[in-house]
Design an enzyme around this catalytic site. Sequence first.
Site, PDB file in Angstrom:
ATOM      1  N   CYS A  94       0.828  -1.212   0.000  1.00 14.20           N
ATOM      2  CA  CYS A  94       0.000   0.000   0.000  1.00 14.20           C
ATOM      3  C   CYS A  94       0.869   1.272   0.000  1.00 14.20           C
ATOM      4  O   CYS A  94       1.504   1.566  -0.998  1.00 14.20           O
ATOM      5  CB  CYS A  94      -0.983  -0.042   1.150  1.00 14.20           C
ATOM      6  SG  CYS A  94      -2.422   0.979   0.841  1.00 14.20           S
TER       7      CYS A  94
ATOM      8  N   HIS B  60      -3.306  -5.126   1.824  1.00 19.74           N
ATOM      9  CA  HIS B  60      -2.631  -5.341   3.116  1.00 19.74           C
ATOM     10  C   HIS B  60      -2.631  -6.811   3.553  1.00 19.74           C
ATOM     11  O   HIS B  60      -3.446  -7.188   4.402  1.00 19.74           O
ATOM     12  CB  HIS B  60      -3.344  -4.538   4.204  1.00 19.74           C
ATOM     13  CG  HIS B  60      -3.150  -3.074   4.129  1.00 19.74           C
ATOM     14  ND1 HIS B  60      -2.222  -2.412   4.890  1.00 19.74           N
ATOM     15  CD2 HIS B  60      -3.764  -2.131   3.381  1.00 19.74           C
ATOM     16  CE1 HIS B  60      -2.270  -1.123   4.616  1.00 19.74           C
ATOM     17  NE2 HIS B  60      -3.197  -0.918   3.711  1.00 19.74           N
TER      18      HIS B  60
ATOM     19  N   GLU C 115      -0.886  -8.192   5.629  1.00 17.10           N
ATOM     20  CA  GLU C 115      -0.579  -8.314   7.053  1.00 17.10           C
ATOM     21  C   GLU C 115      -1.830  -8.196   7.921  1.00 17.10           C
ATOM     22  O   GLU C 115      -1.784  -8.428   9.123  1.00 17.10           O
ATOM     23  CB  GLU C 115       0.478  -7.274   7.462  1.00 17.10           C
ATOM     24  CG  GLU C 115      -0.002  -5.856   7.665  1.00 17.10           C
ATOM     25  CD  GLU C 115      -0.307  -5.106   6.365  1.00 17.10           C
ATOM     26  OE1 GLU C 115      -0.275  -5.721   5.281  1.00 17.10           O
ATOM     27  OE2 GLU C 115      -0.608  -3.903   6.449  1.00 17.10           O
TER      28      GLU C 115
HETATM   29  N1  GLN Z   1      -3.647   6.414   1.071  1.00 21.05           N
HETATM   30  C1  GLN Z   1      -2.334   6.128   1.590  1.00 21.05           C
HETATM   31  C2  GLN Z   1      -1.272   6.902   0.836  1.00 21.05           C
HETATM   32  O1  GLN Z   1      -1.556   7.504  -0.150  1.00 21.05           O
HETATM   33  C3  GLN Z   1      -2.030   4.649   1.533  1.00 21.05           C
HETATM   34  C4  GLN Z   1      -3.021   3.905   2.373  1.00 21.05           C
HETATM   35  C5  GLN Z   1      -2.492   2.677   3.013  1.00 21.05           C
HETATM   36  O2  GLN Z   1      -1.300   2.423   3.095  1.00 21.05           O
HETATM   37  N2  GLN Z   1      -3.414   1.914   3.540  1.00 21.05           N
HETATM   38  O3  GLN Z   1      -0.158   6.923   1.234  1.00 21.05           O
END
Ligand code: GLN
Length: 192
Positions: free
Chosen positions: A77, A172, A174
């Site tokens: 992410c 994610h 995890e």
């Molecule tokens: N929206 C976050 C970003 O732009 C990422 C979101 C996340 O890691 N769950 O950094």
Amino acid sequence: MKIGVLALQGAFIEHIKILRRLGVEAVEVRLPEQLDGLDGLVIPGGESTTIGKLAVMYGLMEPLRQFAQTKGVWGTCAGMIFMAKDVEADQPLLGVMDIEVERNAFGRQVDSFEVDLIAPVLPDGETRPFPAVFIRAPKLVAAKGSAEVIATLPDGTAVAARQGHMLVTSFHPELTNDDRFHQYFLKLAMNN
Ligand code: GLN
């Protein structure tokens, strides 16, 4: 095997727990010297601008780039955004992976959602979908050079890619009990 988890901000504890459950020595990384002796590094989800700014403050940008040249690195992410070369946003990026990423690309209505993801690179990946949790997730707009997409949503949106020993996922792993992506990453880091 010893794997570091970048612990500047975000969901690092969850990664450490899964890695330890898999019998791996997992340590928190906040300083450049803590990269020494690691076989791989996970960059967790969180807020990519914050992670980037803290990495600059702690003098981690160049050491992380060097580490990624030879060792396994997995960004989940926000970690995926931080690893990308091409993001339309003004924020510090490692730029180690040949991917184009769009932040917060799934819109406000679907801030978070879970999908049964077909990921053929995983054991039983075709028949046993991976429970992929997306939280204000980025989209993988394009994988270039030697980067290849390894999982897509039913509508064709790319959500995971690999480039040599580097891995990115917009979701994610995890936050689930399914550890197949962690095992997949350990294999990448080990075969390196
Ligand atoms: N929206 C976050 C970003 O732009 C990422 C979101 C996340 O890691 N769950 O950094």
